[in-house]
Design a protein around this motif. Sequence first.
Motif, PDB file in Angstrom:
ATOM      1  N   UNK A  75       0.860  -1.174   0.000  1.00  0.00           N
ATOM      2  CA  UNK A  75       0.000   0.000   0.000  1.00  0.00           C
ATOM      3  C   UNK A  75       0.900   1.230   0.000  1.00  0.00           C
ATOM      4  N   UNK A  76       0.850   2.004  -1.068  1.00  0.00           N
ATOM      5  CA  UNK A  76       1.829   3.060  -1.306  1.00  0.00           C
ATOM      6  C   UNK A  76       1.233   4.437  -1.081  1.00  0.00           C
ATOM      7  N   UNK A  77       2.064   5.357  -0.619  1.00  0.00           N
ATOM      8  CA  UNK A  77       1.638   6.738  -0.393  1.00  0.00           C
ATOM      9  C   UNK A  77       1.990   7.565  -1.628  1.00  0.00           C
ATOM     10  N   UNK A  78       1.439   8.779  -1.739  1.00  0.00           N
ATOM     11  CA  UNK A  78       1.749   9.619  -2.899  1.00  0.00           C
ATOM     12  C   UNK A  78       3.183  10.136  -2.913  1.00  0.00           C
ATOM     13  N   UNK A  79       3.867  10.137  -1.756  1.00  0.00           N
ATOM     14  CA  UNK A  79       5.206  10.722  -1.681  1.00  0.00           C
ATOM     15  C   UNK A  79       6.329   9.715  -1.795  1.00  0.00           C
ATOM     16  N   UNK A  80       7.208   9.710  -0.784  1.00  0.00           N
ATOM     17  CA  UNK A  80       8.414   8.885  -0.776  1.00  0.00           C
ATOM     18  C   UNK A  80       8.118   7.582  -0.048  1.00  0.00           C
ATOM     19  N   UNK A  81       8.125   6.468  -0.800  1.00  0.00           N
ATOM     20  CA  UNK A  81       7.911   5.140  -0.236  1.00  0.00           C
ATOM     21  C   UNK A  81       9.219   4.360  -0.250  1.00  0.00           C
ATOM     22  N   UNK A  82       9.548   3.764   0.867  1.00  0.00           N
ATOM     23  CA  UNK A  82      10.776   2.976   0.934  1.00  0.00           C
ATOM     24  C   UNK A  82      10.422   1.544   1.305  1.00  0.00           C
ATOM     25  N   UNK A  83      11.119   0.590   0.692  1.00  0.00           N
ATOM     26  CA  UNK A  83      10.917  -0.838   0.960  1.00  0.00           C
ATOM     27  C   UNK A  83      12.230  -1.394   1.476  1.00  0.00           C
ATOM     28  N   UNK A  84      12.190  -1.984   2.668  1.00  0.00           N
ATOM     29  CA  UNK A  84      13.387  -2.582   3.255  1.00  0.00           C
ATOM     30  C   UNK A  84      13.074  -4.015   3.657  1.00  0.00           C
ATOM     31  N   UNK A  85      14.076  -4.692   4.154  1.00  0.00           N
ATOM     32  CA  UNK A  85      13.919  -6.072   4.600  1.00  0.00           C
ATOM     33  C   UNK A  85      15.260  -6.775   4.602  1.00  0.00           C
ATOM     34  N   UNK A  86      15.294  -7.931   5.250  1.00  0.00           N
ATOM     35  CA  UNK A  86      16.535  -8.684   5.321  1.00  0.00           C
ATOM     36  C   UNK A  86      16.961  -9.181   3.936  1.00  0.00           C
ATOM     37  N   UNK A  87      18.207  -9.497   3.802  1.00  0.00           N
ATOM     38  CA  UNK A  87      18.719 -10.050   2.555  1.00  0.00           C
ATOM     39  C   UNK A  87      17.969 -11.326   2.198  1.00  0.00           C
ATOM     40  N   UNK A  88      17.515 -11.412   0.961  1.00  0.00           N
ATOM     41  CA  UNK A  88      16.785 -12.597   0.519  1.00  0.00           C
ATOM     42  C   UNK A  88      15.302 -12.562   0.815  1.00  0.00           C
ATOM     43  N   UNK A  89      14.833 -11.475   1.430  1.00  0.00           N
ATOM     44  CA  UNK A  89      13.415 -11.404   1.776  1.00  0.00           C
ATOM     45  C   UNK A  89      12.538 -11.133   0.558  1.00  0.00           C
ATOM     46  N   UNK A  90      13.131 -10.574  -0.487  1.00  0.00           N
ATOM     47  CA  UNK A  90      12.345 -10.335  -1.695  1.00  0.00           C
ATOM     48  C   UNK A  90      12.164  -8.875  -2.045  1.00  0.00           C
ATOM     49  N   UNK A  91      13.057  -8.017  -1.535  1.00  0.00           N
ATOM     50  CA  UNK A  91      12.917  -6.589  -1.829  1.00  0.00           C
ATOM     51  C   UNK A  91      13.020  -6.320  -3.329  1.00  0.00           C
ATOM     52  N   UNK A  92      14.010  -6.937  -3.966  1.00  0.00           N
ATOM     53  CA  UNK A  92      14.198  -6.685  -5.398  1.00  0.00           C
ATOM     54  C   UNK A  92      13.021  -7.191  -6.214  1.00  0.00           C
ATOM     55  N   UNK A  93      12.316  -8.222  -5.704  1.00  0.00           N
ATOM     56  CA  UNK A  93      11.137  -8.726  -6.419  1.00  0.00           C
ATOM     57  C   UNK A  93      10.027  -7.679  -6.482  1.00  0.00           C
ATOM     58  N   UNK A  94      10.066  -6.726  -5.534  1.00  0.00           N
ATOM     59  CA  UNK A  94       9.100  -5.632  -5.582  1.00  0.00           C
ATOM     60  C   UNK A  94       9.333  -4.808  -6.841  1.00  0.00           C
ATOM     61  N   UNK A  95      10.588  -4.484  -7.112  1.00  0.00           N
ATOM     62  CA  UNK A  95      10.922  -3.734  -8.319  1.00  0.00           C
ATOM     63  C   UNK A  95      10.631  -4.567  -9.564  1.00  0.00           C
ATOM     64  N   UNK A  96      10.953  -5.864  -9.489  1.00  0.00           N
ATOM     65  CA  UNK A  96      10.657  -6.748 -10.616  1.00  0.00           C
ATOM     66  C   UNK A  96       9.163  -6.775 -10.900  1.00  0.00           C
ATOM     67  N   UNK A  97       8.355  -6.840  -9.830  1.00  0.00           N
ATOM     68  CA  UNK A  97       6.907  -6.850  -9.996  1.00  0.00           C
ATOM     69  C   UNK A  97       6.399  -5.572 -10.632  1.00  0.00           C
TER      70      UNK A  97
END
Length: 569
Positions: free
Chosen positions: A22-44
């Motif tokens: 669920x994203x806001x209109x401004x600056x959204x940041x996605x974090x998480x442990x290594x291997x959690x799937x952060x890059x898959x967010x960008x891929x998606x």
Amino acid sequence: MRPRVEEVRIQGLGVIDEAVLELSPGFNVVTGETGAGKTMVVTGLGLLFGGRADPSRVRPGADRATVEGTLVIEPGGRVAQQVEDIGGEAGDGELIISRTVSAEGRSRAWLGGRAVPVGTLTYLADDLVAVHGQMDQQRLLQPARQRAALDRYAGDDLVKPLRAYQQAYKRHKQIAAQLEEMTTRARERAQEADLLRFGLEEIEKVDPKPGEDAALREEEERLSHADALRTAATAAHTALLGDPMVAAGGAADVISLLGEARTAVEAVRDYDTALAAVADRLAEAGYLISDVATELASYAESIEADPARLAAVQERRSVLTGLTRKYGDDTAAVLAWAQQAAARLAELEGDDERVGELTAEYDELTARLTELAAELTRVREAAAERFGRAVTEELTALAMPHARVVVQLSQAAEFGPDGVDEVELRMAAHPAAPPLPLNKGASGGELSRVMLAIEVVFAGADPVPTFVFDEVDAGVGGKAAVEIGRRLARLARTAQVIVVTHLPQVAAFADQHLVVEKAGDGSVVRSGVVTLDHEGRVRELSRMLAGMEDSELGRAHAEELLGLAAADR
């Protein structure tokens, strides 16, 4: 209203089983442990906007990967119109985009509830999102985008000369097309003129009159049946008035019978008004029959067989039929064709003069375009110099102190719709290195930072409403990381920004912080993406800083970072 991504649902993509952002209109940041799937967010997000489908990204054991996005758009705006044009729905300013990739590699896309080619998503994405990741195609690597972005950066200085150039260019192209058509089709036009000239001469020789064919047709009918017409008129006349050559007591005629009837009625008309009226009508009938008989006699005398006139009429009709067979259904249509043909012939015969006039205008416009293109080049060169300095200053703050960005302008061989300038952004990694195209002069992580610097400088000039960054902070930390966070926050003042990061200094500047939680077996469980409140952000930043969520030192440092970011806004 600025379009933005409101929600993204991901299923079966990489290590992600199911997640909702669920994203806001401004600056959204996605974090998480290594291997959690952060890059898959960008891929998606990349898949959602037409990115390349890689079946190896489908989660093991899943039939397909699915990404669904909900976007807020302006009702009746450009994006809504594009969706409606393909039969999709974007009711109440909400647009749903969906993309699936099967384990076998098949890919399908839906836009506004309608199945569409994946390329449609790519086309739509040009006006909606810019994805900056190491494996993604960068918008600003496209030469046309670079030129358009530089023009917007140049601002009002370019508006007037560009408008004047585009008006002259449009007319220049029109004249060039006309000259090309007139010269390449010269033989065809000469043949057309000969045919028109022949037709006009043929019509002029015959000299048809409006309605002449119908009049001749009637005359031919009358002359062809002259004997029958005269006999019929004579017989009718005899029936009405009788034949004077026949002795009295012969067959009764109409006038005699009417006279007898009138005499009988007139004798008693004074006894009944109704019968008197009948008597008057009998009198009228007698007068009418007498007039008709007179006309029949006159007609019978006027009808004469005239073989010579009949032959002349038939010959004239034959000539007119030859014209109507070629040029129209009747003489009126033939004359209309002649009028149009004369106008067209005048146009064709004036080609030489017209070619001379167009050539003179073409040469004048060529000189005018040369002047205007030079003016555009001058304005762009000044804007390019300012832009290069500004981006280079940004890179210094982003831990690339030796890098230098320049805008190289080269001249195309021919006039284009926006001038003769070809624009290319280039970067020199260090002072001794030659400037190279961006995708050759920077590594993946550096390229993301370069793109961030460019987007920050272009902020407000580039109309893309959503930016996505991955690995923008690769290889940096400390003060440089803070500067990256500060610039991302600045960019978020005019656009929606989504960033995947592992640096707490960047995450602290976010308006909304999402964390991808990693399950014990290495996968992301349902609701694996969590939106953090202030306390949750402190814990997550502490984990990112010290590796321990409840470290007092880490929590203190996290609070300090959040305070710094809040004060900077």
